[in-house]
Design an enzyme around this catalytic site. Structure first.
Site, PDB file in Angstrom:
ATOM      1  N   GLU A  68       2.747  -3.738   7.245  1.00  0.00           N
ATOM      2  CA  GLU A  68       3.859  -3.005   6.658  1.00  0.00           C
ATOM      3  C   GLU A  68       4.011  -3.344   5.096  1.00  0.00           C
ATOM      4  O   GLU A  68       4.082  -2.388   4.417  1.00  0.00           O
ATOM      5  CB  GLU A  68       5.188  -3.281   7.246  1.00  0.00           C
ATOM      6  CG  GLU A  68       5.222  -2.818   8.585  1.00  0.00           C
ATOM      7  CD  GLU A  68       5.216  -1.508   8.853  1.00  0.00           C
ATOM      8  OE1 GLU A  68       5.688  -0.855   7.879  1.00  0.00           O
ATOM      9  OE2 GLU A  68       5.257  -0.899   9.751  1.00  0.00           O
TER      10      GLU A  68
ATOM     11  N   TYR B  45      13.356  -1.727   4.379  1.00  0.00           N
ATOM     12  CA  TYR B  45      12.326  -1.228   5.071  1.00  0.00           C
ATOM     13  C   TYR B  45      11.683  -1.854   5.757  1.00  0.00           C
ATOM     14  O   TYR B  45      11.430  -1.918   7.195  1.00  0.00           O
ATOM     15  CB  TYR B  45      11.573  -0.270   4.380  1.00  0.00           C
ATOM     16  CG  TYR B  45      10.391   0.148   5.269  1.00  0.00           C
ATOM     17  CD1 TYR B  45      10.385   1.342   6.055  1.00  0.00           C
ATOM     18  CD2 TYR B  45       9.200  -0.329   5.066  1.00  0.00           C
ATOM     19  CE1 TYR B  45       9.580   1.496   6.929  1.00  0.00           C
ATOM     20  CE2 TYR B  45       7.965  -0.018   6.030  1.00  0.00           C
ATOM     21  CZ  TYR B  45       8.344   1.053   6.933  1.00  0.00           C
ATOM     22  OH  TYR B  45       7.194   1.312   7.729  1.00  0.00           O
TER      23      TYR B  45
ATOM     24  N   ASP C  61      12.428   5.132   5.216  1.00  0.00           N
ATOM     25  CA  ASP C  61      11.352   5.200   4.101  1.00  0.00           C
ATOM     26  C   ASP C  61      11.146   6.567   3.612  1.00  0.00           C
ATOM     27  O   ASP C  61      11.928   7.543   3.884  1.00  0.00           O
ATOM     28  CB  ASP C  61       9.774   4.758   4.867  1.00  0.00           C
ATOM     29  CG  ASP C  61       9.547   6.039   5.685  1.00  0.00           C
ATOM     30  OD1 ASP C  61      10.254   6.715   6.488  1.00  0.00           O
ATOM     31  OD2 ASP C  61       8.220   6.010   6.027  1.00  0.00           O
TER      32      ASP C  61
END
Length: 363
Positions: A45, A128, A146
DNA sequence: AATACGGGGCA
DNA sequence: TGCCCAGTATT
């Protein structure tokens, strides 16, 4: 102008279900989708922040090979982490990655935080990423928001707020929070909406003709796919003019670390003089006193090499003057500069601009 | 509430 | 060229 979502309340309940079913048939086979290890999820991520899957994927593989566990990364030098990150941009991600690896290893006994709220406290983890890790690794029902999500929601629900504003972010976060409630599986739903944005509901030329939400999509029904989401135009990029002095002696080059709060922090470069004007001749530049003797006795190897580096918010024009310093000359280098051999330079993290120069001038 | 922060890919 | 990308930290 969200008459559709108001007048058509049936969109919301089926929304998550539709995306989850779509995802089962269309999802790409990606390495971080085969694990629930929070370390791997987290690593993927961070890499994927503002980065396309195709660009980030090889970096993920290399990082995992170099640092199979969070403690492996914690043991590494920041310089080596930055070197692996080289070329991905937004280098604060790499510095925060390393810092968080050390924190998790030394303060949390190697155990990642397991909730959205605790994840959010880590360096480099914002709303996020906290939602992504919390849902993918631990199944927490928190929505990711996002760029894909902004686009999908703006289009399906006809939201015309400027997504760069704080108010709009709240609108989208609230809607996302509502929508995930009816998801069968929060992790699958979060993956699904992002994958849907990346593959089906693309920024340009979305594939509306084969879209499972076609008849419920406000943008499609009103022909506004190209208009949504609404995003304020960015300010024009700043022009910057760099003159690099590349001192060379015995096949070694003088380099130093950038420490300023600026682009390329903690990456390595040559002696830099920045000016307000482009292409200022060497003789007219204000050079550090400590470089005078080196320049006096040094021999330029030729005319300056000009390179340009385009960032998303700056355009850097750079002129590289290579100065061959005689062997016998032993004058000290300007502050911070050190001699590095070609092999050593290879191991240093460098901006792409510097890598390009090295490639071009030295092969 | 704005702005800074990379680099690559695509039309 | 301009826009966008599995955003976050800082001002």
């Amino acid at each position: 102008m969200d008459w559709l979502s108001d007048s058509n309340p049936s969109v919301k309940p089926g929304f998550a279900y539709t995306l989850e079913r779509w995802y089962e048939h269309h999802k790409r086979d990606l390495p971080w989708r085969h694990t629930t290890d929070p370390y791997r999820i987290w690593l993927s991520e961070i890499i994927l922040q503002q980065t396309r899957v195709v660009q980030g994927r090889p970096y993920y593989e290399r990082f995992l090979a170099a640092y199979p566990t969070v403690s492996d990364m914690a043991r590494a030098d920041e310089r080596d982490v930055l070197r692996l990150w080289q070329g991905l941009g937004y280098y604060s991600r790499a510095r925060n990655l390393h810092q968080t690896a050390r924190y998790v290893t030394t303060q949390l006994n190697g155990k990642f935080p397991e909730t959205y709220d605790d994840l959010l406290k880590m360096k480099g983890i914002g709303s996020y990423t906290a939602a992504a890790v919390a849902s993918f690794a631990f199944g927490e029902r928190v929505p990711v928001v996002d760029g894909n999500v902004y686009r999908v929601l703006a289009r399906v629900f006809g939201i015309t707020e400027d997504i760069t504003t704080t108010k709009a972010k709240k609108t989208f976060a609230g809607l996302a929070a509502e929508l995930i409630q009816s998801a069968d599986n929060p992790a699958t739903y979060n993956q699904a909406i992002m994958e849907f944005g990346a593959i089906q509901c693309t920024p340009v030329a979305p594939d509306c003709l084969l879209c499972p939400l076609q008849q419920q999509c406000n943008a499609y029904l009103t022909g506004r796919q190209q208009l949504l989401p609404v995003k304020r135009k960015k300010a024009p990029v700043r022009e910057r003019y760099f003159t690099y002095i590349v001192f060379r002696q015995d096949e070694k080059l003088a380099m130093r670390e950038r420490t300023a709060q600026d682009i390329w922090q903690n990456l390595y470069e040559f002696l830099l003089i920045e000016d307000e004007e482009p292409a200022v001749p060497l003789a007219r530049l204000v050079l550090p006193e400590s470089a005078a003797e080196l320049l006096q006795n040094g021999v330029p190897t030729g005319p300056p090499v000009e390179l340009m580096q385009l960032l998303s918010h700056q355009r850097v024009r750079a002129w590289f003057y290579e100065i061959e310093v005689p062997d016998h000359l032993n004058s000290p280098l300007p502050t911070g500069l050190q001699w590095y051999s070609a092999a050593e330079i290879g191991g240093l993290p460098k901006p792409v601009l510097i890598t390009n120069y090295l490639q071009r001038s030295l092969g």
